[in-house]
Design a protein around this motif. Structure first.
Motif, PDB file in Angstrom:
ATOM      1  N   ASP A 115      43.034  15.784  -8.822  1.00  0.00           N
ATOM      2  CA  ASP A 115      42.211  16.850  -8.254  1.00  0.00           C
ATOM      3  C   ASP A 115      42.746  17.298  -6.896  1.00  0.00           C
ATOM      4  O   ASP A 115      42.706  18.483  -6.558  1.00  0.00           O
ATOM      5  CB  ASP A 115      40.759  16.383  -8.114  1.00  0.00           C
ATOM      6  N   LEU A 116      43.243  16.341  -6.098  1.00  0.00           N
ATOM      7  CA  LEU A 116      43.833  16.701  -4.805  1.00  0.00           C
ATOM      8  C   LEU A 116      45.068  17.581  -5.023  1.00  0.00           C
ATOM      9  O   LEU A 116      45.268  18.557  -4.286  1.00  0.00           O
ATOM     10  CB  LEU A 116      44.210  15.450  -4.019  1.00  0.00           C
ATOM     11  N   ARG A 117      45.871  17.262  -6.019  1.00  0.00           N
ATOM     12  CA  ARG A 117      47.049  18.074  -6.323  1.00  0.00           C
ATOM     13  C   ARG A 117      46.637  19.500  -6.694  1.00  0.00           C
ATOM     14  O   ARG A 117      47.230  20.475  -6.224  1.00  0.00           O
ATOM     15  CB  ARG A 117      47.849  17.441  -7.458  1.00  0.00           C
ATOM     16  N   LEU A 118      45.615  19.621  -7.539  1.00  0.00           N
ATOM     17  CA  LEU A 118      45.138  20.949  -7.938  1.00  0.00           C
ATOM     18  C   LEU A 118      44.539  21.689  -6.745  1.00  0.00           C
ATOM     19  O   LEU A 118      44.722  22.901  -6.595  1.00  0.00           O
ATOM     20  CB  LEU A 118      44.100  20.804  -9.055  1.00  0.00           C
ATOM     21  N   GLN A 143      56.794  13.191  17.946  1.00  0.00           N
ATOM     22  CA  GLN A 143      57.781  13.790  17.054  1.00  0.00           C
ATOM     23  C   GLN A 143      57.204  15.066  16.467  1.00  0.00           C
ATOM     24  O   GLN A 143      56.076  15.436  16.769  1.00  0.00           O
ATOM     25  CB  GLN A 143      58.145  12.808  15.940  1.00  0.00           C
ATOM     26  N   LYS A 144      57.972  15.742  15.624  1.00  0.00           N
ATOM     27  CA  LYS A 144      57.513  17.000  15.038  1.00  0.00           C
ATOM     28  C   LYS A 144      56.258  16.780  14.222  1.00  0.00           C
ATOM     29  O   LYS A 144      56.157  15.849  13.433  1.00  0.00           O
ATOM     30  CB  LYS A 144      58.621  17.589  14.152  1.00  0.00           C
ATOM     31  N   ALA A 145      55.273  17.656  14.407  1.00  0.00           N
ATOM     32  CA  ALA A 145      54.016  17.556  13.672  1.00  0.00           C
ATOM     33  C   ALA A 145      54.207  17.924  12.208  1.00  0.00           C
ATOM     34  O   ALA A 145      55.148  18.639  11.842  1.00  0.00           O
ATOM     35  CB  ALA A 145      52.974  18.482  14.296  1.00  0.00           C
ATOM     36  N   PRO A 146      53.297  17.464  11.328  1.00  0.00           N
ATOM     37  CA  PRO A 146      53.340  17.919   9.931  1.00  0.00           C
ATOM     38  C   PRO A 146      53.207  19.436   9.846  1.00  0.00           C
ATOM     39  O   PRO A 146      52.687  20.084  10.758  1.00  0.00           O
ATOM     40  CB  PRO A 146      52.120  17.215   9.312  1.00  0.00           C
ATOM     41  N   THR A 147      53.663  20.003   8.734  1.00  0.00           N
ATOM     42  CA  THR A 147      53.585  21.448   8.517  1.00  0.00           C
ATOM     43  C   THR A 147      52.163  21.955   8.714  1.00  0.00           C
ATOM     44  O   THR A 147      51.210  21.323   8.258  1.00  0.00           O
ATOM     45  CB  THR A 147      54.044  21.793   7.089  1.00  0.00           C
ATOM     46  N   PHE A 148      52.016  23.074   9.409  1.00  0.00           N
ATOM     47  CA  PHE A 148      50.750  23.747   9.701  1.00  0.00           C
ATOM     48  C   PHE A 148      49.965  23.104  10.845  1.00  0.00           C
ATOM     49  O   PHE A 148      48.870  23.570  11.172  1.00  0.00           O
ATOM     50  CB  PHE A 148      49.829  23.803   8.473  1.00  0.00           C
ATOM     51  N   TYR A 149      50.514  22.047  11.475  1.00  0.00           N
ATOM     52  CA  TYR A 149      49.748  21.339  12.510  1.00  0.00           C
ATOM     53  C   TYR A 149      50.452  21.411  13.861  1.00  0.00           C
ATOM     54  O   TYR A 149      51.677  21.523  13.943  1.00  0.00           O
ATOM     55  CB  TYR A 149      49.501  19.884  12.075  1.00  0.00           C
ATOM     56  N   PRO A 150      49.681  21.347  14.956  1.00  0.00           N
ATOM     57  CA  PRO A 150      50.258  21.515  16.294  1.00  0.00           C
ATOM     58  C   PRO A 150      50.934  20.255  16.808  1.00  0.00           C
ATOM     59  O   PRO A 150      50.569  19.133  16.445  1.00  0.00           O
ATOM     60  CB  PRO A 150      49.024  21.857  17.144  1.00  0.00           C
ATOM     61  N   SER A 167      48.689  24.533   0.434  1.00  0.00           N
ATOM     62  CA  SER A 167      49.048  23.661   1.554  1.00  0.00           C
ATOM     63  C   SER A 167      50.210  22.726   1.244  1.00  0.00           C
ATOM     64  O   SER A 167      50.528  21.847   2.051  1.00  0.00           O
ATOM     65  CB  SER A 167      47.830  22.847   1.996  1.00  0.00           C
ATOM     66  N   GLY A 168      50.837  22.883   0.081  1.00  0.00           N
ATOM     67  CA  GLY A 168      52.021  22.092  -0.218  1.00  0.00           C
ATOM     68  C   GLY A 168      51.733  20.607  -0.250  1.00  0.00           C
ATOM     69  O   GLY A 168      50.712  20.164  -0.786  1.00  0.00           O
ATOM     70  N   ASP A 169      52.625  19.823   0.384  1.00  0.00           N
ATOM     71  CA  ASP A 169      52.479  18.364   0.358  1.00  0.00           C
ATOM     72  C   ASP A 169      52.010  17.804   1.699  1.00  0.00           C
ATOM     73  O   ASP A 169      52.217  16.632   1.997  1.00  0.00           O
ATOM     74  CB  ASP A 169      53.796  17.706  -0.040  1.00  0.00           C
ATOM     75  N   VAL A 170      51.358  18.640   2.508  1.00  0.00           N
ATOM     76  CA  VAL A 170      50.928  18.171   3.829  1.00  0.00           C
ATOM     77  C   VAL A 170      49.847  17.107   3.733  1.00  0.00           C
ATOM     78  O   VAL A 170      49.741  16.229   4.594  1.00  0.00           O
ATOM     79  CB  VAL A 170      50.461  19.357   4.709  1.00  0.00           C
ATOM     80  N   PHE A 171      49.037  17.139   2.659  1.00  0.00           N
ATOM     81  CA  PHE A 171      47.966  16.145   2.505  1.00  0.00           C
ATOM     82  C   PHE A 171      48.414  15.076   1.515  1.00  0.00           C
ATOM     83  O   PHE A 171      48.511  15.315   0.314  1.00  0.00           O
ATOM     84  CB  PHE A 171      46.674  16.804   2.020  1.00  0.00           C
ATOM     85  N   THR A 172      48.697  13.892   2.030  1.00  0.00           N
ATOM     86  CA  THR A 172      49.115  12.787   1.185  1.00  0.00           C
ATOM     87  C   THR A 172      47.900  12.177   0.483  1.00  0.00           C
ATOM     88  O   THR A 172      46.760  12.347   0.918  1.00  0.00           O
ATOM     89  CB  THR A 172      49.803  11.697   2.022  1.00  0.00           C
ATOM     90  N   SER A 173      48.135  11.446  -0.617  1.00  0.00           N
ATOM     91  CA  SER A 173      47.028  10.879  -1.387  1.00  0.00           C
ATOM     92  C   SER A 173      46.188   9.907  -0.568  1.00  0.00           C
ATOM     93  O   SER A 173      45.010   9.715  -0.842  1.00  0.00           O
ATOM     94  CB  SER A 173      47.569  10.181  -2.640  1.00  0.00           C
ATOM     95  N   GLY A 174      46.781   9.300   0.464  1.00  0.00           N
ATOM     96  CA  GLY A 174      46.040   8.351   1.286  1.00  0.00           C
ATOM     97  C   GLY A 174      44.873   8.962   2.029  1.00  0.00           C
ATOM     98  O   GLY A 174      43.955   8.256   2.445  1.00  0.00           O
TER      99      GLY A 174
END
Length: 224
Positions: free
Chosen positions: A117-120, A38-45, A127-134
């Protein structure tokens, strides 16, 4: 013997797989390609070439002729039909030999451990919300930020077999020591691993000046 470029490619594929899996994507691969269903996350191939000199026909067979938006051509060798894709950017794989602990200076970066800290970090990086807290609990991944009260610079480390990949390097201030500081921080926490990554333009030039080596070229294609 595996080339340094191949080590960098494999580390980066592992990183793409971690991010994509956390977004619910299902990776698949063969001996020539890595890709998603399926479509990759934003910024990823959506597709990554694993080997050099793969053909357009082999690419079509891997994707089952499904439209793909972004292709990471890991060896800058994939020949695509003129007019179907445009080059999004060209870049260079980079490498730094492991640094022994006895030659290290004081490190200037700390691991990011909290959701806040991840949010900051992501806000400063853009990078917006591409990196989830997990992603903070993944055993192979560490986000680094500068020490201090305000996040002004940082990078991500991904450990894969005998390599540590350095990605998403950023700094809001001009720093002549950024890429040297990265080596010190990475080497202290991941001793005796090959250090790899890729960069372009000024970031690439700064890394080379700091002692990193160019180990090959890559290209990212975007469907027209």
């Amino acid at each position: 013997m595996t080339s340094l470029q191949q080590l960098a490619v494999e580390n980066n594929m592992a990183w793409c797989q971690i991010v994509s899996t956390l977004h619910g994507c299902h990776p698949r691969m063969d001996h020539q390609f890595w890709g998603l269903d399926q479509k990759a996350p934003t910024f990823y191939p959506d597709v990554v070439t694993k080997t050099e000199n793969v053909s357009y026909e082999e690419y079509l067979n891997f994707t089952n002729h499904r439209p793909v938006e972004f292709i990471k051509d890991s060896f800058s060798s994939l020949q695509l039909p003129e007019g179907e894709y445009s080059v999004l950017f060209n870049a260079h794989w980079i490498y730094h030999a492991p640094v022994k602990s006895g030659s290290q200076k004081a490190v200037k970066y700390r691991p990011v451990s909290s959701t806040e800290d991840l949010r900051l970090w992501t806000t400063t990086h853009g990078s917006g919300d591409v990196f989830t807290s997990g992603i903070l609990s993944h055993p192979d991944v560490t986000f680094y930020a500068n020490k201090g009260d305000h996040i002004e610079s940082g990078f991500i480390v991904n450990v894969h077999e005998n390599t540590v990949g350095v990605f998403n390097v950023f700094s809001t201030k001009i720093s002549s020591s950024l890429w040297t500081d990265i080596i010190q921080s990475v080497s202290q926490n991941h001793e005796c691993l090959h250090i790899v990554g890729y960069e372009q333009d000024k970031d690439y030039e700064n890394a080379i000046r700091a002692g990193w080596e160019n180990i090959g070229d890559l290209r990212v294609w975007m469907k027209n």
